[in-house]
Design a protein around this motif. Structure first.
Motif, PDB file in Angstrom:
ATOM      1  N   TRP A 414       0.851  -1.202   0.000  1.00 28.65           N
ATOM      2  CA  TRP A 414       0.000   0.000   0.000  1.00 28.65           C
ATOM      3  C   TRP A 414       0.888   1.254   0.000  1.00 28.65           C
ATOM      4  O   TRP A 414       0.672   2.186   0.747  1.00 28.65           O
ATOM      5  CB  TRP A 414      -0.944   0.019   1.218  1.00 28.65           C
ATOM      6  CG  TRP A 414      -2.140  -0.862   1.043  1.00 28.65           C
ATOM      7  CD1 TRP A 414      -2.828  -1.082  -0.102  1.00 28.65           C
ATOM      8  CD2 TRP A 414      -2.787  -1.634   2.060  1.00 28.65           C
ATOM      9  NE1 TRP A 414      -3.878  -1.940   0.129  1.00 28.65           N
ATOM     10  CE2 TRP A 414      -3.886  -2.300   1.451  1.00 28.65           C
ATOM     11  CE3 TRP A 414      -2.565  -1.850   3.417  1.00 28.65           C
ATOM     12  CZ2 TRP A 414      -4.732  -3.149   2.146  1.00 28.65           C
ATOM     13  CZ3 TRP A 414      -3.417  -2.677   4.116  1.00 28.65           C
ATOM     14  CH2 TRP A 414      -4.490  -3.334   3.493  1.00 28.65           C
ATOM     15  N   TYR A 415       1.904   1.214  -0.801  1.00 30.29           N
ATOM     16  CA  TYR A 415       2.896   2.305  -0.929  1.00 30.29           C
ATOM     17  C   TYR A 415       3.655   2.582   0.377  1.00 30.29           C
ATOM     18  O   TYR A 415       4.375   3.562   0.482  1.00 30.29           O
ATOM     19  CB  TYR A 415       2.240   3.617  -1.414  1.00 30.29           C
ATOM     20  CG  TYR A 415       1.530   3.457  -2.737  1.00 30.29           C
ATOM     21  CD1 TYR A 415       2.263   3.324  -3.929  1.00 30.29           C
ATOM     22  CD2 TYR A 415       0.148   3.421  -2.792  1.00 30.29           C
ATOM     23  CE1 TYR A 415       1.601   3.158  -5.144  1.00 30.29           C
ATOM     24  CE2 TYR A 415      -0.514   3.246  -4.002  1.00 30.29           C
ATOM     25  CZ  TYR A 415       0.221   3.110  -5.178  1.00 30.29           C
ATOM     26  OH  TYR A 415      -0.412   2.939  -6.358  1.00 30.29           O
ATOM     27  N   LEU A 416       3.471   1.726   1.365  1.00 37.58           N
ATOM     28  CA  LEU A 416       4.158   1.975   2.646  1.00 37.58           C
ATOM     29  C   LEU A 416       5.490   1.248   2.634  1.00 37.58           C
ATOM     30  O   LEU A 416       5.534   0.033   2.433  1.00 37.58           O
ATOM     31  CB  LEU A 416       3.316   1.461   3.820  1.00 37.58           C
ATOM     32  CG  LEU A 416       1.947   2.110   4.041  1.00 37.58           C
ATOM     33  CD1 LEU A 416       1.195   1.414   5.161  1.00 37.58           C
ATOM     34  CD2 LEU A 416       2.127   3.586   4.370  1.00 37.58           C
ATOM     35  N   PRO A 417       6.580   1.958   2.864  1.00 38.28           N
ATOM     36  CA  PRO A 417       7.874   1.267   2.920  1.00 38.28           C
ATOM     37  C   PRO A 417       7.979   0.440   4.188  1.00 38.28           C
ATOM     38  O   PRO A 417       7.189   0.611   5.119  1.00 38.28           O
ATOM     39  CB  PRO A 417       8.882   2.420   2.937  1.00 38.28           C
ATOM     40  CG  PRO A 417       8.144   3.569   3.499  1.00 38.28           C
ATOM     41  CD  PRO A 417       6.700   3.389   3.124  1.00 38.28           C
ATOM     42  N   ASN A 418       8.956  -0.430   4.231  1.00 37.64           N
ATOM     43  CA  ASN A 418       9.195  -1.223   5.428  1.00 37.64           C
ATOM     44  C   ASN A 418       9.482  -0.279   6.602  1.00 37.64           C
ATOM     45  O   ASN A 418      10.107   0.768   6.416  1.00 37.64           O
ATOM     46  CB  ASN A 418      10.416  -2.110   5.180  1.00 37.64           C
ATOM     47  CG  ASN A 418      10.091  -3.537   5.519  1.00 37.64           C
ATOM     48  OD1 ASN A 418       9.531  -3.798   6.575  1.00 37.64           O
ATOM     49  ND2 ASN A 418      10.425  -4.452   4.610  1.00 37.64           N
ATOM     50  N   ALA A 419       9.046  -0.660   7.816  1.00 37.70           N
ATOM     51  CA  ALA A 419       9.169   0.259   8.961  1.00 37.70           C
ATOM     52  C   ALA A 419      10.625   0.646   9.244  1.00 37.70           C
ATOM     53  O   ALA A 419      10.906   1.765   9.655  1.00 37.70           O
ATOM     54  CB  ALA A 419       8.541  -0.386  10.187  1.00 37.70           C
ATOM     55  N   TYR A 420      11.554  -0.297   9.002  1.00 35.74           N
ATOM     56  CA  TYR A 420      12.951   0.024   9.329  1.00 35.74           C
ATOM     57  C   TYR A 420      13.484   1.158   8.459  1.00 35.74           C
ATOM     58  O   TYR A 420      14.417   1.856   8.843  1.00 35.74           O
ATOM     59  CB  TYR A 420      13.855  -1.214   9.248  1.00 35.74           C
ATOM     60  CG  TYR A 420      14.052  -1.743   7.857  1.00 35.74           C
ATOM     61  CD1 TYR A 420      15.032  -1.222   7.036  1.00 35.74           C
ATOM     62  CD2 TYR A 420      13.246  -2.780   7.360  1.00 35.74           C
ATOM     63  CE1 TYR A 420      15.210  -1.707   5.747  1.00 35.74           C
ATOM     64  CE2 TYR A 420      13.415  -3.261   6.089  1.00 35.74           C
ATOM     65  CZ  TYR A 420      14.397  -2.720   5.284  1.00 35.74           C
ATOM     66  OH  TYR A 420      14.569  -3.176   4.006  1.00 35.74           O
ATOM     67  N   MET A 421      12.877   1.343   7.279  1.00 35.83           N
ATOM     68  CA  MET A 421      13.317   2.454   6.423  1.00 35.83           C
ATOM     69  C   MET A 421      12.988   3.783   7.103  1.00 35.83           C
ATOM     70  O   MET A 421      13.768   4.723   7.056  1.00 35.83           O
ATOM     71  CB  MET A 421      12.628   2.397   5.071  1.00 35.83           C
ATOM     72  CG  MET A 421      13.063   1.230   4.228  1.00 35.83           C
ATOM     73  SD  MET A 421      12.571   1.524   2.539  1.00 35.83           S
ATOM     74  CE  MET A 421      12.363  -0.113   1.967  1.00 35.83           C
ATOM     75  N   LEU A 422      11.809   3.852   7.743  1.00 35.84           N
ATOM     76  CA  LEU A 422      11.443   5.077   8.457  1.00 35.84           C
ATOM     77  C   LEU A 422      12.399   5.313   9.623  1.00 35.84           C
ATOM     78  O   LEU A 422      12.750   6.441   9.943  1.00 35.84           O
ATOM     79  CB  LEU A 422      10.007   4.988   9.002  1.00 35.84           C
ATOM     80  CG  LEU A 422       8.888   4.733   8.004  1.00 35.84           C
ATOM     81  CD1 LEU A 422       7.537   4.808   8.688  1.00 35.84           C
ATOM     82  CD2 LEU A 422       8.933   5.763   6.872  1.00 35.84           C
TER      83      LEU A 422
END
Ligand code: NAP
Length: 461
Positions: A414-422
Protein backbone atom coordinates in the motif's frame (compact mmCIF):
# COMPACT_ATOMS: atom_id res chain seq x y z
CA UNK A 1 34.33 13.26 48.09
CA UNK A 2 31.00 12.98 46.32
CA UNK A 3 30.93 15.59 43.53
CA UNK A 4 27.23 16.19 44.11
CA UNK A 5 27.71 17.25 47.64
CA UNK A 6 30.26 19.96 47.08
CA UNK A 7 28.26 22.37 49.19
CA UNK A 8 27.73 19.89 51.98
CA UNK A 9 29.19 21.32 55.15
CA UNK A 10 31.96 18.92 56.02
CA UNK A 11 31.78 19.68 59.72
CA UNK A 12 31.31 16.86 62.18
CA UNK A 13 28.06 16.92 64.18
CA UNK A 14 28.29 19.28 67.10
CA UNK A 15 28.43 16.85 69.99
CA UNK A 16 27.54 19.64 72.42
CA UNK A 17 24.05 19.55 70.86
CA UNK A 18 23.45 16.13 72.42
CA UNK A 19 20.76 16.24 75.09
CA UNK A 20 19.79 19.55 73.64
CA UNK A 21 16.06 20.08 73.89
CA UNK A 22 14.20 20.29 70.62
CA UNK A 23 10.54 21.21 70.43
CA UNK A 24 8.24 19.70 67.81
CA UNK A 25 4.85 21.28 67.16
CA UNK A 26 2.39 18.61 66.03
CA UNK A 27 2.12 14.99 67.12
CA UNK A 28 1.15 13.75 63.67
CA UNK A 29 2.99 11.14 61.58
CA UNK A 30 5.97 13.29 60.73
CA UNK A 31 6.32 14.96 64.13
CA UNK A 32 6.31 11.57 65.88
CA UNK A 33 8.73 9.98 63.41
CA UNK A 34 11.17 12.89 63.71
CA UNK A 35 10.77 12.93 67.51
CA UNK A 36 11.46 9.20 67.69
CA UNK A 37 14.62 9.56 65.58
CA UNK A 38 15.79 12.54 67.65
CA UNK A 39 15.37 10.68 70.94
CA UNK A 40 17.36 7.78 69.43
CA UNK A 41 20.07 10.31 68.52
CA UNK A 42 20.24 11.65 72.07
CA UNK A 43 18.03 14.73 71.96
CA UNK A 44 15.43 15.63 74.52
CA UNK A 45 12.13 16.11 72.70
CA UNK A 46 9.17 18.21 73.82
CA UNK A 47 6.00 18.09 71.73
CA UNK A 48 3.74 21.09 71.47
CA UNK A 49 0.22 19.88 70.85
CA UNK A 50 -3.40 20.94 70.98
CA UNK A 51 -3.93 18.03 73.34
CA UNK A 52 -1.45 17.40 76.14
CA UNK A 53 -2.61 13.82 76.68
CA UNK A 54 0.11 11.35 75.78
CA UNK A 55 -0.75 8.32 73.72
CA UNK A 56 1.03 5.05 73.03
CA UNK A 57 1.99 6.41 69.59
CA UNK A 58 4.10 9.21 71.05
CA UNK A 59 7.71 8.24 71.85
CA UNK A 60 7.76 7.40 75.54
CA UNK A 61 10.73 9.58 76.49
CA UNK A 62 9.10 12.70 75.06
CA UNK A 63 7.07 15.30 76.90
CA UNK A 64 3.76 16.57 75.53
CA UNK A 65 2.87 20.13 76.51
CA UNK A 66 0.80 22.98 75.18
CA UNK A 67 2.36 24.91 72.29
CA UNK A 68 3.30 27.88 74.50
CA UNK A 69 4.84 25.73 77.26
CA UNK A 70 6.76 23.54 74.83
CA UNK A 71 8.11 26.54 72.88
CA UNK A 72 9.60 28.00 76.05
CA UNK A 73 11.66 24.86 76.63
CA UNK A 74 13.69 24.93 73.39
CA UNK A 75 15.57 27.26 71.08
CA UNK A 76 14.61 25.17 68.03
CA UNK A 77 10.99 24.45 67.18
CA UNK A 78 10.12 22.11 64.35
CA UNK A 79 6.72 22.93 62.87
CA UNK A 80 5.36 19.51 61.85
CA UNK A 81 1.97 20.90 60.91
CA UNK A 82 0.37 21.61 57.52
CA UNK A 83 0.68 25.16 56.23
CA UNK A 84 -3.08 25.81 56.30
CA UNK A 85 -3.01 25.62 60.13
CA UNK A 86 -0.03 27.98 60.58
CA UNK A 87 -2.19 30.90 61.75
CA UNK A 88 -2.41 29.32 65.23
CA UNK A 89 1.20 30.55 65.56
CA UNK A 90 0.26 34.27 65.39
CA UNK A 91 -0.85 34.51 69.05
CA UNK A 92 2.43 32.77 70.01
CA UNK A 93 4.56 35.37 68.17
CA UNK A 94 5.96 36.83 71.38
CA UNK A 95 7.10 33.47 72.76
CA UNK A 96 8.56 32.53 69.39
CA UNK A 97 10.61 35.74 69.23
CA UNK A 98 14.26 34.86 68.38
CA UNK A 99 13.54 31.11 68.17
CA UNK A 100 14.62 28.95 65.24
CA UNK A 101 11.47 27.72 63.47
CA UNK A 102 12.03 24.77 61.18
CA UNK A 103 9.52 24.50 58.35
CA UNK A 104 9.23 20.87 57.20
CA UNK A 105 6.05 21.25 55.20
CA UNK A 106 5.26 20.07 51.72
CA UNK A 107 2.41 21.00 49.40
CA UNK A 108 0.07 18.95 47.29
CA UNK A 109 0.87 20.77 44.04
CA UNK A 110 3.93 22.44 42.54
CA UNK A 111 3.90 26.23 43.20
CA UNK A 112 0.59 25.83 45.06
CA UNK A 113 0.93 29.19 46.83
CA UNK A 114 2.46 32.46 45.60
CA UNK A 115 5.13 32.27 48.31
CA UNK A 116 6.80 29.23 49.84
CA UNK A 117 5.45 27.85 53.11
CA UNK A 118 8.68 28.82 54.86
CA UNK A 119 8.40 32.43 53.64
CA UNK A 120 4.76 32.47 54.75
CA UNK A 121 5.87 31.23 58.18
CA UNK A 122 8.49 33.99 58.34
CA UNK A 123 5.78 36.56 57.54
CA UNK A 124 3.49 35.18 60.28
CA UNK A 125 6.23 35.17 62.92
CA UNK A 126 8.59 38.00 61.88
CA UNK A 127 10.71 37.80 65.04
CA UNK A 128 11.68 34.14 64.47
CA UNK A 129 14.54 32.73 62.39
CA UNK A 130 12.91 30.45 59.85
CA UNK A 131 14.83 27.55 58.32
CA UNK A 132 13.46 25.18 55.69
CA UNK A 133 14.58 21.56 56.13
CA UNK A 134 13.61 17.88 56.37
CA UNK A 135 10.73 18.11 53.85
CA UNK A 136 12.44 15.64 51.47
CA UNK A 137 12.55 12.91 54.13
CA UNK A 138 9.43 10.84 54.69
CA UNK A 139 7.98 9.88 58.04
CA UNK A 140 8.09 6.25 56.95
CA UNK A 141 11.82 6.41 56.06
CA UNK A 142 12.61 8.08 59.40
CA UNK A 143 10.70 5.48 61.36
CA UNK A 144 11.78 2.39 59.47
CA UNK A 145 15.40 3.53 59.17
CA UNK A 146 15.40 2.99 55.38
CA UNK A 147 17.04 6.29 54.64
CA UNK A 148 19.54 5.04 52.09
CA UNK A 149 17.85 6.63 49.09
CA UNK A 150 16.79 9.82 50.85
CA UNK A 151 19.63 10.84 53.10
CA UNK A 152 19.94 14.28 51.56
CA UNK A 153 18.25 17.11 53.39
CA UNK A 154 18.04 20.46 51.62
CA UNK A 155 18.39 23.32 54.06
CA UNK A 156 17.85 27.03 53.44
CA UNK A 157 17.35 30.10 55.58
CA UNK A 158 18.42 33.71 56.00
CA UNK A 159 20.13 33.28 59.39
CA UNK A 160 23.46 31.43 59.08
CA UNK A 161 23.61 30.46 62.75
CA UNK A 162 20.07 29.08 62.74
CA UNK A 163 20.80 27.15 59.57
CA UNK A 164 23.95 25.72 61.13
CA UNK A 165 22.00 24.53 64.19
CA UNK A 166 19.49 22.72 61.96
CA UNK A 167 22.26 21.18 59.86
CA UNK A 168 23.90 19.89 63.05
CA UNK A 169 20.65 18.17 64.01
CA UNK A 170 20.36 16.67 60.51
CA UNK A 171 23.90 15.26 60.77
CA UNK A 172 23.22 13.90 64.23
CA UNK A 173 20.22 12.03 62.75
CA UNK A 174 22.51 10.44 60.14
CA UNK A 175 21.29 12.68 57.33
CA UNK A 176 23.32 14.74 54.87
CA UNK A 177 22.40 18.42 54.94
CA UNK A 178 22.88 20.40 51.74
CA UNK A 179 22.95 24.16 52.16
CA UNK A 180 20.73 25.64 49.44
CA UNK A 181 21.20 29.29 50.47
CA UNK A 182 18.64 31.85 51.62
CA UNK A 183 14.94 31.36 52.28
CA UNK A 184 14.30 32.31 48.64
CA UNK A 185 15.29 28.72 47.77
CA UNK A 186 12.43 27.33 49.88
CA UNK A 187 9.94 27.22 47.00
CA UNK A 188 12.30 25.07 44.94
CA UNK A 189 12.94 22.79 47.94
CA UNK A 190 9.19 22.45 48.49
CA UNK A 191 8.61 21.60 44.83
CA UNK A 192 11.36 18.96 44.83
CA UNK A 193 9.42 16.05 46.43
CA UNK A 194 6.43 16.74 44.15
CA UNK A 195 8.27 16.08 40.94
CA UNK A 196 7.44 12.78 39.32
CA UNK A 197 10.44 11.59 37.31
CA UNK A 198 10.72 15.04 35.66
CA UNK A 199 13.50 13.99 33.29
CA UNK A 200 11.73 10.78 32.28
CA UNK A 201 8.42 12.29 31.18
CA UNK A 202 9.50 13.32 27.67
CA UNK A 203 11.44 10.09 26.84
CA UNK A 204 8.64 7.88 28.10
CA UNK A 205 5.81 9.79 26.39
CA UNK A 206 7.83 9.94 23.17
CA UNK A 207 8.55 6.19 23.25
CA UNK A 208 4.90 5.42 23.97
CA UNK A 209 3.83 7.60 21.03
CA UNK A 210 6.40 6.06 18.67
CA UNK A 211 5.56 2.53 19.87
CA UNK A 212 1.86 3.09 19.13
CA UNK A 213 2.64 4.58 15.71
CA UNK A 214 4.98 1.76 14.65
CA UNK A 215 2.71 -0.91 16.09
CA UNK A 216 -0.19 0.19 13.88
CA UNK A 217 2.16 0.75 10.94
CA UNK A 218 3.50 -2.82 11.17
CA UNK A 219 0.03 -4.20 11.84
CA UNK A 220 -1.23 -2.67 8.60
CA UNK A 221 1.77 -3.83 6.55
CA UNK A 222 2.45 -7.25 8.04
CA UNK A 223 -0.96 -8.52 9.22
CA UNK A 224 -3.81 -6.63 7.53
CA UNK A 225 -2.22 -6.43 4.04
CA UNK A 226 -1.51 -10.23 3.70
CA UNK A 227 -5.00 -10.93 5.07
CA UNK A 228 -6.69 -8.65 2.53
CA UNK A 229 -4.61 -9.63 -0.53
CA UNK A 230 -3.51 -13.21 0.18
CA UNK A 231 -6.12 -14.27 2.76
CA UNK A 232 -3.28 -15.30 5.10
CA UNK A 233 -3.70 -15.06 8.85
CA UNK A 234 -0.48 -13.64 10.28
CA UNK A 235 -2.14 -12.23 13.40
CA UNK A 236 0.34 -14.20 15.57
CA UNK A 237 2.98 -11.70 14.37
CA UNK A 238 1.61 -9.43 17.11
CA UNK A 239 3.36 -11.58 19.74
CA UNK A 240 6.97 -11.61 18.52
CA UNK A 241 7.51 -10.39 14.95
CA UNK A 242 5.98 -6.95 15.38
CA UNK A 243 7.58 -6.23 18.80
CA UNK A 244 10.89 -7.39 17.32
CA UNK A 245 10.45 -4.82 14.58
CA UNK A 246 9.38 -2.01 16.91
CA UNK A 247 12.16 -2.51 19.49
CA UNK A 248 15.17 -1.99 17.17
CA UNK A 249 13.37 0.86 15.40
CA UNK A 250 12.76 2.68 18.68
CA UNK A 251 16.25 1.92 19.95
CA UNK A 252 17.75 3.48 16.83
CA UNK A 253 15.45 6.51 16.68
CA UNK A 254 15.85 7.29 20.40
CA UNK A 255 19.63 6.88 20.20
CA UNK A 256 19.68 9.33 17.29
CA UNK A 257 17.49 11.70 19.32
CA UNK A 258 20.18 11.67 22.03
CA UNK A 259 22.63 13.20 19.55
CA UNK A 260 20.25 15.39 17.52
CA UNK A 261 20.00 18.23 20.12
CA UNK A 262 23.82 18.47 20.26
CA UNK A 263 23.93 18.86 16.48
CA UNK A 264 21.13 21.46 16.57
CA UNK A 265 22.93 23.33 19.36
CA UNK A 266 26.11 23.42 17.24
CA UNK A 267 24.17 24.85 14.27
CA UNK A 268 22.56 27.50 16.51
CA UNK A 269 25.93 28.48 18.00
CA UNK A 270 27.51 28.73 14.56
CA UNK A 271 24.62 30.83 13.30
CA UNK A 272 24.68 33.18 16.31
CA UNK A 273 28.48 33.24 16.51
CA UNK A 274 28.40 33.02 20.31
CA UNK A 275 27.79 30.54 23.08
CA UNK A 276 26.62 33.25 25.47
CA UNK A 277 22.99 33.29 24.31
CA UNK A 278 20.55 30.83 25.80
CA UNK A 279 19.21 28.04 23.67
CA UNK A 280 15.45 27.92 23.20
CA UNK A 281 13.71 26.31 26.21
CA UNK A 282 12.64 23.22 24.25
CA UNK A 283 16.27 22.54 23.28
CA UNK A 284 17.50 23.07 26.85
CA UNK A 285 14.90 20.59 28.14
CA UNK A 286 15.70 18.11 25.40
CA UNK A 287 19.42 18.25 26.21
CA UNK A 288 18.71 17.71 29.90
CA UNK A 289 16.91 14.41 29.26
CA UNK A 290 19.45 12.89 26.85
CA UNK A 291 20.63 10.36 29.43
CA UNK A 292 17.07 9.16 30.00
CA UNK A 293 16.47 8.97 26.23
CA UNK A 294 19.62 6.87 25.91
CA UNK A 295 18.58 4.52 28.72
CA UNK A 296 15.12 4.00 27.18
CA UNK A 297 16.85 3.32 23.85
CA UNK A 298 19.08 0.76 25.58
CA UNK A 299 16.02 -0.94 27.08
CA UNK A 300 14.51 -1.31 23.58
CA UNK A 301 17.82 -2.59 22.19
CA UNK A 302 18.00 -5.20 24.98
CA UNK A 303 14.45 -6.33 24.23
CA UNK A 304 15.39 -6.66 20.56
CA UNK A 305 18.28 -8.95 21.56
CA UNK A 306 15.96 -11.11 23.66
CA UNK A 307 13.31 -11.33 20.93
CA UNK A 308 15.99 -12.23 18.39
CA UNK A 309 17.27 -15.08 20.57
CA UNK A 310 13.94 -16.91 20.37
CA UNK A 311 13.66 -16.75 16.56
CA UNK A 312 15.08 -20.27 15.95
CA UNK A 313 12.57 -21.92 18.31
CA UNK A 314 9.52 -20.19 16.81
CA UNK A 315 7.04 -22.61 15.27
CA UNK A 316 6.52 -20.36 12.23
CA UNK A 317 10.27 -20.17 11.53
CA UNK A 318 10.72 -23.94 11.89
CA UNK A 319 7.72 -24.52 9.61
CA UNK A 320 9.12 -22.14 6.98
CA UNK A 321 12.54 -23.83 6.95
CA UNK A 322 11.13 -27.36 6.80
CA UNK A 323 8.60 -26.53 4.03
CA UNK A 324 11.32 -24.91 1.96
CA UNK A 325 13.57 -27.97 2.42
CA UNK A 326 10.71 -30.34 1.56
CA UNK A 327 9.80 -28.26 -1.53
CA UNK A 328 13.41 -28.42 -2.73
CA UNK A 329 13.54 -32.19 -2.12
CA UNK A 330 10.22 -32.81 -3.90
CA UNK A 331 11.39 -30.83 -6.91
CA UNK A 332 14.78 -32.50 -6.74
CA UNK A 333 16.45 -29.12 -6.54
CA UNK A 334 19.44 -27.86 -4.60
CA UNK A 335 20.14 -24.37 -3.49
CA UNK A 336 23.77 -23.27 -3.87
CA UNK A 337 25.19 -21.09 -1.13
CA UNK A 338 24.72 -17.43 -1.97
CA UNK A 339 27.98 -15.92 -0.72
CA UNK A 340 26.73 -12.35 -1.13
CA UNK A 341 23.74 -13.07 1.08
CA UNK A 342 25.96 -14.88 3.58
CA UNK A 343 28.24 -11.82 3.72
CA UNK A 344 25.28 -9.47 4.14
CA UNK A 345 23.73 -11.59 6.86
CA UNK A 346 26.98 -12.06 8.80
CA UNK A 347 27.92 -8.39 8.48
CA UNK A 348 24.52 -7.25 9.66
CA UNK A 349 24.73 -9.57 12.68
CA UNK A 350 28.29 -8.50 13.47
CA UNK A 351 27.35 -4.81 13.28
CA UNK A 352 24.37 -5.48 15.55
CA UNK A 353 26.50 -7.31 18.12
CA UNK A 354 29.17 -4.58 18.19
CA UNK A 355 26.54 -1.83 18.26
CA UNK A 356 24.76 -3.48 21.19
CA UNK A 357 28.03 -3.97 23.08
CA UNK A 358 28.84 -0.24 22.80
CA UNK A 359 25.23 0.61 23.64
CA UNK A 360 25.59 -1.31 26.93
CA UNK A 361 28.92 0.40 27.60
CA UNK A 362 27.24 3.80 27.13
CA UNK A 363 24.45 2.79 29.50
CA UNK A 364 26.90 1.60 32.16
CA UNK A 365 29.01 4.78 32.01
CA UNK A 366 25.91 6.91 32.45
CA UNK A 367 25.22 5.31 35.87
CA UNK A 368 26.19 7.78 38.65
CA UNK A 369 28.40 5.23 40.45
CA UNK A 370 30.47 4.81 37.25
CA UNK A 371 30.37 8.39 35.94
CA UNK A 372 31.53 9.66 39.37
CA UNK A 373 34.71 7.64 38.88
CA UNK A 374 35.72 9.04 35.51
CA UNK A 375 36.85 12.57 34.84
CA UNK A 376 34.94 14.96 32.58
CA UNK A 377 37.16 14.24 29.56
CA UNK A 378 36.78 10.48 29.92
CA UNK A 379 33.01 10.85 30.34
CA UNK A 380 32.76 13.03 27.22
CA UNK A 381 34.92 10.60 25.27
CA UNK A 382 32.63 7.69 26.09
CA UNK A 383 29.35 9.55 25.71
CA UNK A 384 30.28 11.51 22.59
CA UNK A 385 32.89 9.56 20.58
CA UNK A 386 31.73 6.07 21.53
CA UNK A 387 28.14 7.28 21.35
CA UNK A 388 28.52 8.35 17.73
CA UNK A 389 30.31 5.09 16.97
CA UNK A 390 27.34 3.21 18.46
CA UNK A 391 24.97 5.25 16.32
CA UNK A 392 27.05 4.53 13.19
CA UNK A 393 27.16 0.79 13.95
CA UNK A 394 23.44 0.56 14.70
CA UNK A 395 22.54 2.58 11.59
CA UNK A 396 24.84 0.38 9.49
CA UNK A 397 23.23 -2.71 11.08
CA UNK A 398 19.84 -1.49 9.84
CA UNK A 399 21.14 -0.45 6.42
CA UNK A 400 22.76 -3.83 5.82
CA UNK A 401 19.61 -5.56 7.08
CA UNK A 402 17.75 -3.71 4.33
CA UNK A 403 20.44 -4.81 1.86
CA UNK A 404 19.16 -4.68 -1.67
CA UNK A 405 15.51 -4.67 -0.59
CA UNK A 406 15.44 -0.88 -0.25
CA UNK A 407 14.54 -0.18 -3.83
CA UNK A 408 12.57 -3.35 -4.52
CA UNK A 409 8.92 -2.44 -5.32
CA UNK A 410 7.74 -5.71 -3.70
CA UNK A 411 8.86 -4.40 -0.31
CA UNK A 412 6.23 -1.63 -0.48
CA UNK A 413 2.71 -2.51 0.68
CA UNK A 414 0.00 0.00 0.00
CA UNK A 415 2.90 2.31 -0.93
CA UNK A 416 4.16 1.97 2.65
CA UNK A 417 7.87 1.27 2.92
CA UNK A 418 9.19 -1.22 5.43
CA UNK A 419 9.17 0.26 8.96
CA UNK A 420 12.95 0.02 9.33
CA UNK A 421 13.32 2.45 6.42
CA UNK A 422 11.44 5.08 8.46
CA UNK A 423 13.72 4.31 11.39
CA UNK A 424 16.72 5.33 9.33
CA UNK A 425 15.55 8.91 8.66
CA UNK A 426 16.58 10.58 11.97
CA UNK A 427 19.89 8.68 12.45
CA UNK A 428 20.95 9.42 8.86
CA UNK A 429 20.15 13.14 9.29
CA UNK A 430 22.15 13.26 12.55
CA UNK A 431 25.13 11.44 11.05
CA UNK A 432 25.19 13.50 7.85
CA UNK A 433 24.96 16.83 9.73
CA UNK A 434 27.60 15.68 12.22
CA UNK A 435 29.82 14.66 9.33
CA UNK A 436 29.44 18.13 7.79
CA UNK A 437 30.17 19.79 11.17
CA UNK A 438 33.45 17.89 11.44
CA UNK A 439 34.84 19.73 8.39
CA UNK A 440 37.56 22.15 9.57
CA UNK A 441 35.78 25.18 8.03
CA UNK A 442 32.92 24.59 10.51
CA UNK A 443 34.67 22.69 13.29
CA UNK A 444 37.29 25.42 13.86
CA UNK A 445 34.89 28.34 14.38
CA UNK A 446 32.63 26.10 16.47
CA UNK A 447 35.54 25.13 18.74
CA UNK A 448 36.49 28.82 19.07
CA UNK A 449 32.90 29.75 19.93
CA UNK A 450 32.80 27.01 22.57
CA UNK A 451 36.04 28.39 24.02
CA UNK A 452 34.38 31.79 24.49
CA UNK A 453 35.10 33.60 21.21
CA UNK A 454 32.25 35.78 19.90
CA UNK A 455 31.61 36.98 16.36
CA UNK A 456 29.50 40.01 17.35
CA UNK A 457 30.00 40.47 21.10
CA UNK A 458 27.63 43.48 21.24
CA UNK A 459 24.68 41.27 20.20
CA UNK A 460 25.08 38.62 22.88
CA UNK A 461 22.59 38.74 25.76
P1 NAP B 1 -0.50 14.81 60.17
O1 NAP B 1 -0.23 13.38 60.50
O2 NAP B 1 -1.82 15.18 59.62
O3 NAP B 1 -0.18 15.68 61.46
C1 NAP B 1 -0.34 17.05 61.49
C2 NAP B 1 -0.44 17.53 62.90
O4 NAP B 1 -0.70 18.91 62.88
C3 NAP B 1 -1.56 16.93 63.68
O5 NAP B 1 -1.23 15.71 64.24
C4 NAP B 1 -1.85 17.97 64.72
O6 NAP B 1 -1.01 17.76 65.86
C5 NAP B 1 -1.41 19.25 64.06
N1 NAP B 1 -2.59 20.04 63.68
C6 NAP B 1 -3.61 19.67 62.87
N2 NAP B 1 -4.50 20.66 62.76
C7 NAP B 1 -4.04 21.69 63.50
C8 NAP B 1 -4.52 22.99 63.77
N3 NAP B 1 -5.65 23.45 63.27
N4 NAP B 1 -3.78 23.77 64.58
C9 NAP B 1 -2.64 23.34 65.11
N5 NAP B 1 -2.12 22.10 64.89
C10 NAP B 1 -2.83 21.30 64.09
O7 NAP B 1 0.57 15.33 59.12
P2 NAP B 1 2.08 14.85 58.95
O8 NAP B 1 2.14 13.79 57.94
O9 NAP B 1 2.69 14.60 60.27
O10 NAP B 1 2.73 16.15 58.29
C11 NAP B 1 3.08 17.27 59.08
C12 NAP B 1 3.91 18.22 58.25
O11 NAP B 1 5.12 17.54 57.85
C13 NAP B 1 3.22 18.65 56.97
O12 NAP B 1 3.49 20.00 56.71
C14 NAP B 1 3.87 17.78 55.91
O13 NAP B 1 3.89 18.41 54.66
C15 NAP B 1 5.27 17.62 56.44
N6 NAP B 1 5.96 16.39 55.98
C16 NAP B 1 5.38 15.17 56.15
C17 NAP B 1 6.04 14.05 55.71
C18 NAP B 1 5.44 12.69 55.90
O14 NAP B 1 6.06 11.69 55.43
N7 NAP B 1 4.31 12.55 56.56
C19 NAP B 1 7.28 14.15 55.07
C20 NAP B 1 7.86 15.42 54.93
C21 NAP B 1 7.18 16.54 55.39
P3 NAP B 1 -1.63 17.86 67.35
O15 NAP B 1 -2.85 17.02 67.34
O16 NAP B 1 -0.52 17.34 68.19
O17 NAP B 1 -1.93 19.31 67.61
Amino acid sequence: MNKNSSNTMALAPNTSNKRQTVCIFGTGDFGRALGHKMIQSGYHVVFGSRSTQTSSLIPKDAEVLSHAEAAQKAAIIIIAIQRQHYNFLTPLAEILQGKVLVDVSNNLKINQYPESNAEYLAQLVPGAKVVKAFNTVSAWALQSGTLDASRQVFVCGDDMEAKQMVMDIARALGLTPLDRGSLLAAQEIENYPLQLFPMWKFPILLSLGLTAFFFFYCLIRDVIYPYVYENKDFSFFIAISIPNRICPILALILLALVYLPGVLAAIIQLYRGTKYRRFPDWLDKWMLCRKQLGLVALAFASLHVLYTLVIPIRSFVRWRISSRTIALALNNETEPLNTTNAWLSDSYLALGILGFFLFVLLGITSLPSVSNNVNWREFRFVQSKLGYLTLILCTAHTLVYGGNRFLSPSSYRWYLPNAYMLALIVPCIVLVVKFVLVFPCLDKPLTQIRQGWERNPQYSE
